[in-house]
Scaffold this motif. Structure first.
Motif, PDB file in Angstrom:
ATOM      1  N   ALA A 148       0.977  -1.176  -0.162  1.00  0.00           N
ATOM      2  CA  ALA A 148       0.017   0.300   0.213  1.00  0.00           C
ATOM      3  C   ALA A 148       0.811   1.235   0.009  1.00  0.00           C
ATOM      4  CB  ALA A 148      -1.066  -0.091   1.116  1.00  0.00           C
ATOM      5  N   ALA A 149       1.967   1.115   0.794  1.00  0.00           N
ATOM      6  CA  ALA A 149       2.920   2.275   0.820  1.00  0.00           C
ATOM      7  C   ALA A 149       3.655   2.386  -0.207  1.00  0.00           C
ATOM      8  CB  ALA A 149       4.028   2.125   1.571  1.00  0.00           C
ATOM      9  N   ALA A 150       3.932   1.079  -0.986  1.00  0.00           N
ATOM     10  CA  ALA A 150       4.725   1.415  -2.512  1.00  0.00           C
ATOM     11  C   ALA A 150       3.382   2.172  -3.180  1.00  0.00           C
ATOM     12  CB  ALA A 150       5.136   0.541  -3.018  1.00  0.00           C
ATOM     13  N   GLN A 151       2.296   1.746  -3.724  1.00  0.00           N
ATOM     14  CA  GLN A 151       1.439   1.807  -3.988  1.00  0.00           C
ATOM     15  C   GLN A 151       1.506   3.974  -4.516  1.00  0.00           C
ATOM     16  OE1 GLN A 151      -2.231  -0.564  -4.261  1.00  0.00           O
ATOM     17  NE2 GLN A 151      -1.068  -2.123  -4.377  1.00  0.00           N
ATOM     18  N   LYS A 152       1.373   4.218  -3.031  1.00  0.00           N
ATOM     19  CA  LYS A 152       0.679   5.216  -2.737  1.00  0.00           C
ATOM     20  C   LYS A 152       2.024   6.322  -2.328  1.00  0.00           C
ATOM     21  CE  LYS A 152      -0.527   8.388   1.492  1.00  0.00           C
ATOM     22  NZ  LYS A 152      -0.444   9.037   2.671  1.00  0.00           N
ATOM     23  N   ALA A 153       3.422   6.107  -2.487  1.00  0.00           N
ATOM     24  CA  ALA A 153       4.309   6.828  -3.672  1.00  0.00           C
ATOM     25  C   ALA A 153       4.286   6.761  -5.413  1.00  0.00           C
ATOM     26  CB  ALA A 153       5.736   6.240  -3.256  1.00  0.00           C
ATOM     27  N   ALA A 154       4.330   5.453  -5.647  1.00  0.00           N
ATOM     28  CA  ALA A 154       3.746   5.967  -7.249  1.00  0.00           C
ATOM     29  C   ALA A 154       2.714   6.957  -7.494  1.00  0.00           C
ATOM     30  CB  ALA A 154       3.419   3.986  -7.227  1.00  0.00           C
ATOM     31  N   LYS A 155       1.274   6.825  -6.670  1.00  0.00           N
ATOM     32  CA  LYS A 155       0.899   8.368  -7.115  1.00  0.00           C
ATOM     33  C   LYS A 155       0.766   9.344  -7.076  1.00  0.00           C
ATOM     34  CE  LYS A 155      -3.602   4.751  -6.124  1.00  0.00           C
ATOM     35  NZ  LYS A 155      -4.981   4.206  -5.720  1.00  0.00           N
ATOM     36  N   THR A 156       1.639   9.571  -5.382  1.00  0.00           N
ATOM     37  CA  THR A 156       1.516  10.291  -6.037  1.00  0.00           C
ATOM     38  C   THR A 156       3.565  10.846  -6.588  1.00  0.00           C
ATOM     39  OG1 THR A 156       1.976  10.157  -3.611  1.00  0.00           O
ATOM     40  CG2 THR A 156       3.760  12.398  -3.546  1.00  0.00           C
ATOM     41  N   ALA A 157       3.897   9.779  -6.840  1.00  0.00           N
ATOM     42  CA  ALA A 157       5.463   9.871  -7.827  1.00  0.00           C
ATOM     43  C   ALA A 157       4.768  11.003  -9.389  1.00  0.00           C
ATOM     44  CB  ALA A 157       6.204   9.368  -8.439  1.00  0.00           C
ATOM     45  N   LYS A 158       3.889   9.997  -9.760  1.00  0.00           N
ATOM     46  CA  LYS A 158       2.836  10.706 -10.956  1.00  0.00           C
ATOM     47  C   LYS A 158       2.190  11.780 -11.307  1.00  0.00           C
ATOM     48  CE  LYS A 158      -0.518   8.191 -13.520  1.00  0.00           C
ATOM     49  NZ  LYS A 158      -1.134   6.858 -14.329  1.00  0.00           N
ATOM     50  N   LYS A 159       1.936  11.764  -9.647  1.00  0.00           N
ATOM     51  CA  LYS A 159       0.777  13.539  -9.592  1.00  0.00           C
ATOM     52  C   LYS A 159       2.345  14.025  -9.330  1.00  0.00           C
ATOM     53  CE  LYS A 159      -2.266  15.630  -6.631  1.00  0.00           C
ATOM     54  NZ  LYS A 159      -2.879  15.732  -5.473  1.00  0.00           N
ATOM     55  N   ALA A 160       3.050  14.313  -8.823  1.00  0.00           N
ATOM     56  CA  ALA A 160       4.239  15.056  -9.233  1.00  0.00           C
ATOM     57  C   ALA A 160       4.241  15.635  -9.925  1.00  0.00           C
ATOM     58  CB  ALA A 160       5.150  14.898  -7.610  1.00  0.00           C
ATOM     59  N   HIS A 161       5.000  14.978 -11.116  1.00  0.00           N
ATOM     60  CA  HIS A 161       5.169  14.531 -12.416  1.00  0.00           C
ATOM     61  C   HIS A 161       4.194  15.126 -13.353  1.00  0.00           C
ATOM     62  CE1 HIS A 161       7.114  13.286 -16.366  1.00  0.00           C
ATOM     63  NE2 HIS A 161       5.989  13.118 -17.527  1.00  0.00           N
TER      64      HIS A 161
END
Length: 284
Positions: free
Chosen positions: A87-100
């Motif tokens: 779940a933490a990895a998915q959240k980090a991926a979503k955050t990174a995608k949003k930041a990009h």
């Protein structure tokens, strides 16, 4: 000591031996009995032996069950931990995608802003060039103010005066008006790059040291009413009734006027035939 005297002493050991043998026989029989009883004992005590061993089996089963439960609990904890990590990895991926995506949006906005700024700079440079050209035209027109125009003193709309023969204050007013051709029309505008009709007329007359009223209604009665057949450069043209005019412009000679018309056309120089005015006033 006599020979016979030793016989009792000789027999006594025999009697002892006999007793010893008897005792040994009794003892042997007793032990044999015990051995027989011992041999018969295990068959009778077998249920007791099994009963005694049951707690040991139950204890081992309980220990195994406890170990299994502990292993199951540990597995559940490991699975929960793995789920949290996923779940933490998915959240980090979503955050990174949003930041990009946000970075891309900002970059595009920056590029658009830079393009808009460049376009605006080019437009301002073009406008400055146009205004410089108008200023040159104004200077040329002002230099010709000393030229006599005897033929223009009695000019009319059928034989209008040429702006090149205008002198004095009228030349300044006409030159200023022509220099604004191409500027935008903005309601309430008073320059320097956007005008409404009365704002342009007022500013043009200010170059000649004349302070006109601000609105077209008042400007249409400021001065002497003149016929449209007897116009001179610098006269104020108006549309509508005197005192209730809704539009004004400046006559620049040659049957033409300069005025801030509307938001579609901006400030233009047009023939009077384009939009025939109602009347005119002469201030000079």
């Amino acid at each position: 000591m006599s020979h016979t005297a030793h016989i009792p002493s000789h027999r006594k050991p025999r009697q002892r031996a006999s007793k010893t043998a008897l005792r040994a026989g009794v003892a042997g029989g007793f032990l044999s009995t015990i051995a027989v009883a011992g041999a018969a004992g295990p068959a009778q005590a077998e249920p007791v032996t099994q009963t005694i061993e049951m707690p040991t089996i139950a204890s081992g089963f309980s220990a195994a069950a406890a170990a299994s439960a502990e292993a199951t609990q540990q597995l559940a904890l490991d699975m929960e931990k793995q789920a949290d990590q996923d779940a933490a990895a998915q959240k980090a991926a979503k955050t990174a995608k949003k930041a990009h995506a946000e970075a891309v949006r900002k970059d595009e906005a920056k590029k658009k802003a830079e393009a808009a700024a460049k376009a605006k700079a080019e437009e301002e440079a073009k406008e400055r060039a146009e205004r410089a050209s108008r200023s040159t035209e104004r200077t040329t027109l002002s230099a010709s103010t000393g030229t006599s125009g005897s033929s223009s003193s009695g000019s009319s709309a059928s034989a209008p005066s040429s702006s090149s023969n205008v002198s004095g204050s009228a030349a300044s007013i006409v030159a200023f008006a022509k220099a604004q051709v191409g500027d935008a029309y903005v309601s309430g505008g008073t320059g320097p790059n956007a005008w409404d009709c009365s704002g342009l007329v007022q500013a043009a007359y200010r170059t000649a040291g004349i302070d006109l009223p601000r609105v077209s209604q008042a400007q249409s009665t400021y001065g002497t009413q003149v016929s449209l057949d007897n116009l001179q450069p610098g006269d104020i043209l108006y549309w509508g009734g005197a005192g209730s005019a809704y539009h004004v412009a400046i006559y620049v000679g040659g049957g033409q006027f300069v005025g801030a018309q509307n938001s579609s056309t901006g400030t233009v120089q047009r023939s009077m035939d384009y939009d025939r005015p109602t009347g005119a006033v002469r201030v000079l």
